[in-house]
Write a protein that holds these residues in place. Structure first.
Motif, PDB file in Angstrom:
ATOM      1  N   ASP A  73       0.736  -1.192  -0.739  1.00  0.00           N
ATOM      2  CA  ASP A  73       0.318  -0.329   0.235  1.00  0.00           C
ATOM      3  C   ASP A  73       1.293   1.526  -0.176  1.00  0.00           C
ATOM      4  N   THR A  74       2.416   0.788   0.666  1.00  0.00           N
ATOM      5  CA  THR A  74       2.524   2.039   1.082  1.00  0.00           C
ATOM      6  C   THR A  74       3.353   2.525  -0.123  1.00  0.00           C
ATOM      7  N   PHE A  75       4.112   1.575  -0.994  1.00  0.00           N
ATOM      8  CA  PHE A  75       4.664   1.937  -2.861  1.00  0.00           C
ATOM      9  C   PHE A  75       3.611   2.161  -3.781  1.00  0.00           C
ATOM     10  N   GLU A  76       2.433   1.832  -3.431  1.00  0.00           N
ATOM     11  CA  GLU A  76       1.523   1.546  -4.714  1.00  0.00           C
ATOM     12  C   GLU A  76       0.753   3.397  -4.247  1.00  0.00           C
ATOM     13  N   TYR A  77       0.950   4.016  -2.782  1.00  0.00           N
ATOM     14  CA  TYR A  77       1.256   5.443  -2.619  1.00  0.00           C
ATOM     15  C   TYR A  77       1.784   6.118  -2.684  1.00  0.00           C
ATOM     16  N   ALA A  78       2.717   6.002  -2.645  1.00  0.00           N
ATOM     17  CA  ALA A  78       4.278   7.016  -2.735  1.00  0.00           C
ATOM     18  C   ALA A  78       4.458   6.788  -4.682  1.00  0.00           C
ATOM     19  N   PHE A  79       4.579   5.762  -5.405  1.00  0.00           N
ATOM     20  CA  PHE A  79       4.276   5.711  -6.329  1.00  0.00           C
ATOM     21  C   PHE A  79       3.267   7.062  -6.971  1.00  0.00           C
ATOM     22  N   ARG A  80       2.098   6.957  -6.942  1.00  0.00           N
ATOM     23  CA  ARG A  80       1.342   6.765  -7.527  1.00  0.00           C
ATOM     24  C   ARG A  80       1.363   8.389  -7.201  1.00  0.00           C
ATOM     25  N   ARG A  81       1.821   9.489  -6.055  1.00  0.00           N
ATOM     26  CA  ARG A  81       2.056  10.842  -6.237  1.00  0.00           C
ATOM     27  C   ARG A  81       3.431  11.204  -5.586  1.00  0.00           C
ATOM     28  N   LEU A  82       3.753  10.077  -6.490  1.00  0.00           N
ATOM     29  CA  LEU A  82       5.885  10.667  -6.529  1.00  0.00           C
ATOM     30  C   LEU A  82       6.329  12.462  -7.397  1.00  0.00           C
ATOM     31  N   SER A  83       4.714  12.801  -7.670  1.00  0.00           N
ATOM     32  CA  SER A  83       5.144  14.117  -7.970  1.00  0.00           C
ATOM     33  C   SER A  83       5.070  15.174  -6.836  1.00  0.00           C
ATOM     34  N   ARG A  84       3.920  14.599  -5.442  1.00  0.00           N
ATOM     35  CA  ARG A  84       4.572  15.650  -5.075  1.00  0.00           C
ATOM     36  C   ARG A  84       5.153  16.066  -4.040  1.00  0.00           C
ATOM     37  N   PHE A  85       5.973  14.814  -4.318  1.00  0.00           N
ATOM     38  CA  PHE A  85       7.084  14.630  -2.780  1.00  0.00           C
ATOM     39  C   PHE A  85       8.159  15.921  -3.181  1.00  0.00           C
ATOM     40  N   VAL A 144      10.360  -9.772  -0.199  1.00  0.00           N
ATOM     41  CA  VAL A 144      10.240  -8.487  -0.041  1.00  0.00           C
ATOM     42  C   VAL A 144      10.175  -8.270  -2.166  1.00  0.00           C
ATOM     43  N   ASP A 145      10.927  -8.969  -2.427  1.00  0.00           N
ATOM     44  CA  ASP A 145      11.136  -8.475  -3.527  1.00  0.00           C
ATOM     45  C   ASP A 145      10.119  -8.664  -4.654  1.00  0.00           C
ATOM     46  N   LYS A 146       9.060  -9.995  -4.200  1.00  0.00           N
ATOM     47  CA  LYS A 146       8.595 -10.193  -4.472  1.00  0.00           C
ATOM     48  C   LYS A 146       6.889 -10.053  -4.475  1.00  0.00           C
ATOM     49  N   LEU A 147       7.215  -9.130  -3.662  1.00  0.00           N
ATOM     50  CA  LEU A 147       5.843  -8.007  -3.156  1.00  0.00           C
ATOM     51  C   LEU A 147       5.526  -6.776  -4.460  1.00  0.00           C
ATOM     52  N   ILE A 148       6.759  -6.714  -5.774  1.00  0.00           N
ATOM     53  CA  ILE A 148       6.675  -5.927  -6.035  1.00  0.00           C
ATOM     54  C   ILE A 148       5.734  -5.633  -7.636  1.00  0.00           C
ATOM     55  N   PRO A 149       5.392  -7.899  -7.983  1.00  0.00           N
ATOM     56  CA  PRO A 149       4.907  -7.739  -9.030  1.00  0.00           C
ATOM     57  C   PRO A 149       3.494  -7.075  -9.187  1.00  0.00           C
ATOM     58  N   MET A 150       2.763  -7.094  -8.122  1.00  0.00           N
ATOM     59  CA  MET A 150       1.774  -6.323  -7.916  1.00  0.00           C
ATOM     60  C   MET A 150       1.692  -4.743  -8.889  1.00  0.00           C
ATOM     61  N   ALA A 151       2.978  -3.902  -7.961  1.00  0.00           N
ATOM     62  CA  ALA A 151       3.432  -2.774  -8.589  1.00  0.00           C
ATOM     63  C   ALA A 151       4.078  -2.737  -9.854  1.00  0.00           C
ATOM     64  N   ARG A 152       4.734  -4.265 -10.506  1.00  0.00           N
ATOM     65  CA  ARG A 152       4.729  -3.757 -11.758  1.00  0.00           C
ATOM     66  C   ARG A 152       3.602  -4.283 -12.834  1.00  0.00           C
ATOM     67  N   THR A 153       2.835  -4.792 -12.565  1.00  0.00           N
ATOM     68  CA  THR A 153       2.055  -5.392 -12.823  1.00  0.00           C
ATOM     69  C   THR A 153       1.135  -4.012 -13.273  1.00  0.00           C
ATOM     70  N   ARG A 154       0.989  -3.882 -12.604  1.00  0.00           N
ATOM     71  CA  ARG A 154       0.330  -2.105 -12.070  1.00  0.00           C
ATOM     72  C   ARG A 154       0.930  -0.800 -13.469  1.00  0.00           C
ATOM     73  N   GLN A 155       1.981  -1.287 -12.662  1.00  0.00           N
ATOM     74  CA  GLN A 155       2.984  -0.232 -14.222  1.00  0.00           C
ATOM     75  C   GLN A 155       2.400  -0.710 -15.296  1.00  0.00           C
ATOM     76  N   THR A 156       2.405  -1.877 -16.189  1.00  0.00           N
ATOM     77  CA  THR A 156       2.654  -2.145 -16.976  1.00  0.00           C
ATOM     78  C   THR A 156       0.952  -2.021 -17.650  1.00  0.00           C
ATOM     79  N   ALA A 157       0.337  -1.945 -16.682  1.00  0.00           N
ATOM     80  CA  ALA A 157      -1.203  -1.527 -17.203  1.00  0.00           C
ATOM     81  C   ALA A 157      -1.484   0.487 -17.661  1.00  0.00           C
TER      82      ALA A 157
END
Lengths: 206, 177
Positions: free
Chosen positions: A65-77, B69-82
């Motif tokens: 959740d933290t990284f998802e939020y941070a990446f979406r709002r990176l421009s606001r950092f 912990v690295d495995k937890l990023i695929p969701m992020a990668r998928t979203r990035q791909t999206a």
């Protein structure tokens, strides 16, 4: 104010120029830069989440959740307001609080349904039990007995090595309040470990 | 700050010293005092050991498997791909809108007989979006359209991910505000 008594912490300190380059590549949409940021900071955030929540599954969820939020709002950092690590900690702490709140209400309802059990569980999980010595397990339990506010501050100072100013930024409190939380956390831990559990000086040695 | 005061309350002063909460002048005074006071040295040593033990324990208890912990990023990668996929989709939708818009303009400009031919090839749902407004074009390009007079579903669709508003994607290309 002296900041050196506890010593350098383990918060990630990426060189400024390297970080700026990484972030600008992220803002340009470069996927590998996002992976780079995640690789640099995920460990630090995961540890914070485990430390504050004391629950690995929840910590994994909050990490994402933290990284998802941070990446979406990176421009606001805004680097002029806080370091990137502080900004990430801030997001993570806020998400930990949300998680704890949701969990609290779940537990309250389950507790009422089952009519037994306790909400306060500072028992180490199987992973922690496997890693910790008997004495460390007692220290971990004592750490878990701190209120969540004290635990957040204690983690950031003891383990993260953040200054009180940075702790204040992360927790959204004044520097003086951060100091008093640390004093209270330290005193509480000392009371539990020394007075209640009878830790002798030698037993706290690494 | 006298030596007597220090030794009457060695615990709190020692803790403040170890926690780095003394002002620089106080810090230096207490440091000098430590050279002459065994009780305070002992208190400082105890607090340091406690601090160190807690730090070590947190470090051990929060240890993690890097690969896990690295495995937890695929969701992020998928979203990035999206996100990467969304851009061509939005572009294709924009082109489609422009083409349909051009078709509509041409159809309007032609005699009645040709107009029938042109509209006969369009689906009923698309007929009302043949001419995109400037707002629709701005929305399809991902810009803020200001206050649009109406919103077109066809123009919004390519910008909405299948999972709805919560189906988050990273938005790396946003300009700083």
């Amino acid at each position: 104010m002296s900041e050196h008594a506890i010593g350098a912490g383990v918060a990630v300190r990426v060189p400024q120029s390297e970080l700026e380059e990484l972030l600008s590549r992220c803002l340009a949409g470069e996927e590998s830069a996002y992976v780079g940021v995640y690789n640099q900071y995920s460990g630090m955030i995961f540890r914070l989440c485990v430390g504050v929540l004391q629950q690995r599954e929840d910590a994994e969820e909050v990490l994402q959740d933290t990284f998802e939020y941070a990446f979406r709002r990176l421009s606001r950092f805004d680097p002029s307001r806080a370091s990137f690590a502080t900004w990430l900690y801030q997001i993570a702490v806020s998400r930990c609080r949300n998680k704890r709140r949701r969990k609290f209400f779940q537990l309250v309802s389950l507790d009422l349904l089952s009519d037994h059990g306790s909400l306060a569980s500072a028992e180490p999980g199987p992973r922690e039990s496997a890693l910790l010595t008997e004495r460390q397990e007692q220290i971990w339990r004592a750490f878990g007995r701190l209120s969540s506010k004290l635990r957040e501050a204690a983690f950031l100072r003891y383990y993260g090595g953040l200054s009180y100013l940075e702790i204040g930024q992360v927790l959204g409190i004044k520097t003086k309040t951060a100091e008093s939380r640390l004093r209270l956390a330290h005193r509480t831990l000392k009371t539990i470990l020394v007075d209640e559990l009878g830790f002798e000086d030698g037993e706290m040695d690494p | 700050m006298s030596a007597t005061v220090h030794c009457q309350q060695p615990e709190s002063l020692a803790s403040a010293y170890v926690l780095g909460q003394l002002h620089p002048a106080e810090h230096m005074r207490f440091r000098r005092h430590l050279a002459t006071c065994a009780a305070c040295r002992q208190a400082v040593a105890r607090d340091r050991r406690l601090t160190y033990a807690v730090r070590q324990t947190i470090g051990t208890a929060t240890e993690y498997d890097r690969s896990h912990v690295d495995k937890l990023i695929p969701m992020a990668r998928t979203r990035q791909t999206a996100y990467v996929w969304r851009q061509p989709i939005a572009a294709a939708a924009l082109i489609a809108l422009l083409l349909l818009g051009g078709l509509s303009v041409r159809a309007v400009g032609r005699p009645l007989g040709n107009e029938v031919t042109a509209t006969a090839t369009q689906t009923p749902a698309a007929t009302h979006t043949l001419t995109p407004t400037p707002q629709e074009l701005a929305m399809a390009a991902g810009r803020d359209p200001g206050t649009p007079s109406h919103t077109s579903q066809a123009a919004e669709l390519p910008l909405t991910s299948p999972g709805g508003a919560r189906a988050t994607t990273f938005a790396p290309a946003q300009p700083p505000r």
